[in-house]
Design an enzyme around this catalytic site. Structure first.
Site: not given
Ligand code: UT7
Length: 325
Positions: A113, A252, A282
């Site tokens: 990520c 994030h 996500n």
């Protein structure tokens, strides 16, 4: 020394969306649980013509259009991804061919990520040594192909999408100021996805179910809040800024509770923390560039604004990056 500045952003998500109500029909879950525990309402799932490099290429074209840069003038393409189109060639090479960036060299970067933030920092270093260079930095994922659709702990969280930024040199007093990036491989097993032809004897022996995402959500949650908080504070300190100097934090997009805890620790008001995870879930390496593009197109980024990105993912990998828009 010249600075590396973002001159265009773009993003792209697949046309099909999957709502929490849709997921109720697939696993033992509820819209209420997903909404209250994660903040996610829907996510996008790629179809046959929406493979990783195709989403990445669309996002890239939009960023190039905004930057008014011809694909032939791009010197480097970096695609941050953990769900590449193929193992070889890189997704970046497919993007190069798709957009006609014939003069670029191209490669992928995997920092889970945190990939886009790592890649943006990489672009900064290239541009600082060659200020005329134009770098296309992309975060792109088709996580729906790597999710275990029977595991309610993970399948409700992730989504597909891509975001891109065009980076070049400037003599103006703006652009990327600095970064603080970290990794800790000791905790690799908190969030992982084995390779399709596994070489990992331990995993194969135990409970191997193919190359699907596995996560210890609770532990990841704690590491994410603590590490992103520390990374943002340390970076601001290093460059002698206070939290009040910050105009926007683009974190994030993993879980609204992570974002709210982070916001609480940093003492930031709602309007200074960008949130769009209710729409996309996500999207791993794509989450920050999609958010950056949305913030940009919504007119939330003004010339001279101090903007921080912060990120956290499998590896573990995490960090922050500070820029003057
Ligand atoms: O991109 C970076 C990496 N990812 C992240 O940052 C994710 C970080 N972690 C999280 O976001 C959260 O830990 C989750 C959303 C994954 C889980 O939330 P939680 O509040 O930590 O829940 P939990 O794992 O402690 O589970 C609580 C309960 C469990 O049931 P029992 O054992 O208490 O009976 C789970 O089985 O919730 C259950 N549960 C669900 N129930 C309904 C887990 N997933 C679901 C679900 N629907 N989808």
């Amino acid at each position: 020394m010249s600075k590396a500045v973002i001159i265009g952003t773009g993003s792209c998500v697949p046309s099909r969306s999957l709502s929490n109500e849709d997921l109720e029909k697939m696993v033992e879950t509820s819209d209420k649980w997903i909404t209250t525990r994660t903040g996610i309402k829907t996510r996008h799932i790629s179809g046959p013509d929406e493979q990783n490099y195709q989403l990445a290429s669309k996002a890239a074209k939009r960023a190039l259009e905004m930057a008014e840069v011809d694909p032939a003038d791009i010197g480097l393409i970096v695609v941050a991804t953990l769900s590449p189109h193929m193992i070889m060639p890189s997704t970046a090479c497919f993007v190069q061919a798709e957009i006609g960036a014939d003069n670029a060299f191209a490669y992928d970067l995997n920092a889970a990520c945190a990939g886009f933030t790592y890649a943006l920092d990489l672009a900064r270093h290239y541009v600082q040594s060659q200020p005329g260079m134009k770098v296309l930095v992309i975060g792109s994922e088709t996580l729906s192909t790597r999710v275990d659709w029977q595991d309610r702990n993970t399948c409700v969280l992730f989504g597909d999408g891509a975001g891109a930024a065009v980076v070049t040199g400037t003599e103006e007093d703006r652009g990327i100021i600095g970064s603080k990036l970290h990794s800790d491989g000791n905790h690799w097993d908190l969030l992982y996805m084995d390779s399709p032809e596994s070489q990992n004897a331990d995993l194969v022996k135990e409970d191997w179910q193919g190359s699907l995402i596995r996560m210890n959500g609770g532990d990841i949650f704690k590491h994410a809040v603590r590490n992103m908080d520390e990374a943002v504070k340390a970076l601001l300190d290093r460059h002698r800024f206070s939290i009040d100097d910050l105009d926007l934090l683009i974190p994030h997009q993993a879980n609204i509770r992570i974002l709210r805890k982070l916001q609480e620790r940093l003492k930031l008001p709602d309007e200074k923390v960008f949130v769009n995870l209710h729409k996309y879930g996500n999207t791993s390496a794509a989450s920050i560039p999609i958010a950056l593009d949305e913030a940009n197109r919504q007119g939330m980024l003004h010339k001279g604004d101090l903007v921080a990105l912060c990120t956290f993912g499998g590896g573990l990998t995490w960090g922050s990056l500070l820029l003057r828009w």
